[in-house]
Scaffold this active site. Structure first.
Site, PDB file in Angstrom:
ATOM      1  N   LYS A 173      94.604  53.151 -38.267  1.00 52.16           N
ATOM      2  CA  LYS A 173      94.296  51.730 -38.418  1.00 52.16           C
ATOM      3  C   LYS A 173      95.518  50.974 -38.929  1.00 52.16           C
ATOM      4  O   LYS A 173      96.112  51.350 -39.929  1.00 52.16           O
ATOM      5  CB  LYS A 173      93.107  51.559 -39.360  1.00 52.16           C
ATOM      6  CG  LYS A 173      91.835  52.245 -38.853  1.00 52.16           C
ATOM      7  CD  LYS A 173      90.679  52.113 -39.826  1.00 52.16           C
ATOM      8  CE  LYS A 173      90.897  52.890 -41.089  1.00 52.16           C
ATOM      9  NZ  LYS A 173      89.704  52.909 -41.974  1.00 52.16           N
ATOM     10  N   THR A 204      86.196  41.638 -47.367  1.00 53.22           N
ATOM     11  CA  THR A 204      86.424  42.798 -46.500  1.00 53.22           C
ATOM     12  C   THR A 204      85.995  44.112 -47.167  1.00 53.22           C
ATOM     13  O   THR A 204      86.374  45.187 -46.706  1.00 53.22           O
ATOM     14  CB  THR A 204      87.914  42.894 -46.129  1.00 53.22           C
ATOM     15  OG1 THR A 204      88.700  42.965 -47.331  1.00 53.22           O
ATOM     16  CG2 THR A 204      88.359  41.677 -45.320  1.00 53.22           C
ATOM     17  N   GLY A 206      84.327  47.356 -47.853  1.00 55.16           N
ATOM     18  CA  GLY A 206      83.550  48.291 -47.047  1.00 55.16           C
ATOM     19  C   GLY A 206      83.904  48.342 -45.580  1.00 55.16           C
ATOM     20  O   GLY A 206      83.185  48.957 -44.793  1.00 55.16           O
ATOM     21  N   THR A 207      85.015  47.747 -45.182  1.00 54.16           N
ATOM     22  CA  THR A 207      85.349  47.723 -43.747  1.00 54.16           C
ATOM     23  C   THR A 207      85.614  49.125 -43.202  1.00 54.16           C
ATOM     24  O   THR A 207      85.203  49.447 -42.087  1.00 54.16           O
ATOM     25  CB  THR A 207      86.585  46.842 -43.483  1.00 54.16           C
ATOM     26  OG1 THR A 207      87.643  47.231 -44.370  1.00 54.16           O
ATOM     27  CG2 THR A 207      86.272  45.378 -43.701  1.00 54.16           C
ATOM     28  N   GLY A 208      86.301  49.971 -43.970  1.00 48.84           N
ATOM     29  CA  GLY A 208      86.589  51.323 -43.490  1.00 48.84           C
ATOM     30  C   GLY A 208      85.330  52.151 -43.334  1.00 48.84           C
ATOM     31  O   GLY A 208      85.161  52.868 -42.343  1.00 48.84           O
ATOM     32  N   CYS A 209      84.434  52.044 -44.311  1.00 49.67           N
ATOM     33  CA  CYS A 209      83.147  52.756 -44.235  1.00 49.67           C
ATOM     34  C   CYS A 209      82.351  52.276 -43.027  1.00 49.67           C
ATOM     35  O   CYS A 209      81.756  53.065 -42.278  1.00 49.67           O
ATOM     36  CB  CYS A 209      82.328  52.512 -45.499  1.00 49.67           C
ATOM     37  SG  CYS A 209      83.178  52.898 -47.039  1.00 49.67           S
TER      38      CYS A 209
END
Length: 267
Positions: A173, A204, A206-209
């Site tokens: 990413k 933003t 929690g975007t990765g989760c």
């Protein structure tokens, strides 16, 4: 309906971790189940405390699900201790789920360490080789490979290194790049770039989760890897665009934009 299992930490503020995973699974029309590896005290401003769950309880949670319910995909998030990682790996080898998406969570958005230094090597050597897909951001890719990544041209090299460590595919990413936010998908043979746009928002959390859970759901539903990434990026982008103003720090992404829009709550 596809059944999805998240193995991750709990976020008391509901924006990341297990809570974000379950919301994402529901938004994709799948049934979500959970194995909690740690309980965190956190809010939109950051993490203040972490309590890891006993390995026996982690194993018992995994067994309780797999012994009774078909699991179509597993998403793995925060696993902060070597012993917990080894427990999860042993269970995955025992039950052999078809799809395993690993989000190598290392540091919270506020800078709190979520992976013990001694656990990084365990994650690399024992968990990554089981991954159908691993989704590191650039700092996580650097920690995994020992290679510096400050520009887009360097992302292919770290992707190759992660594949060499055993993962079947990697989505590197690019949100930490200075000039772009493009992501790179690499499966050992083909590289596919996904343009990313920067959205002017602080919400933003929690975007990765959310992205990794969306990927697990889309793969379980039968989407080919490239299409799963494309669909999941579109979902996360919209979730960020409609991020929720919550608390005094970084608010969460909006997991149910479509549902709220159909209910007339969102334009």
């Amino acid at each position: 309906m596809k059944n999805l299992l998240t193995i991750a930490g709990s976020d008391s503020s509901g924006g990341a971790g297990i809570q974000a995973d379950l919301k994402t699974f529901a938004a994709h029309g799948t049934f979500g189940m959970s194995v909690i590896t740690a309980v965190t005290a956190q809010n939109t401003c950051g993490v203040t405390a972490v309590q890891n769950i006993n390995c026996d309880i982690v194993e018992a949670q995994i067994a309780a699900v797999f012994d009774d319910i078909r699991v179509d995909a597993v998403k793995i998030g925060m696993v902060s201790q070597p012993e917990i990682i080894r427990t999860i790996v042993a269970c995955l080898r025992r039950y052999q789920p078809r799809i395993i998406v690993v989000d190598p969570v290392m540091i919270s958005k506020s800078g709190y360490p979520l992976l013990a230094p001694e656990a990084c090597e365990t994650l690399i050597k024992e968990l990554l080789p089981l991954a159908t897909l691993v989704t590191p951001n650039l700092p996580e890719a650097e920690a995994i490979t020992g290679m510096q990544v400050t520009e887009k041209a360097q992302m292919r090299a770290v992707a190759e290194k992660i594949i060499a460590l055993g993962a079947k595919a990697v989505l590197v990413k690019g949100g930490h790049l200075s000039d772009t936010a493009d992501d790179l998908l690499f499966d050992g043979n083909t590289e596919t770039w996904f343009p990313g746009k920067r959205i002017p928002t602080k919400n933003t959390h929690g975007t990765g989760c959310t992205l990794s859970s969306s990927l697990a759901a889309n793969l379980a539903k039968g989407l080919e890897l490239t299409e799963a990434v494309r669909a999941s990026k579109a979902y996360v982008t919209e979730a960020i665009e409609h991020g929720i103003e919550l608390g005094s720090g970084c608010g969460p992404t909006h997991h149910f934009v479509d549902l709220y829009r159909k209910a007339g709550i969102l334009d």
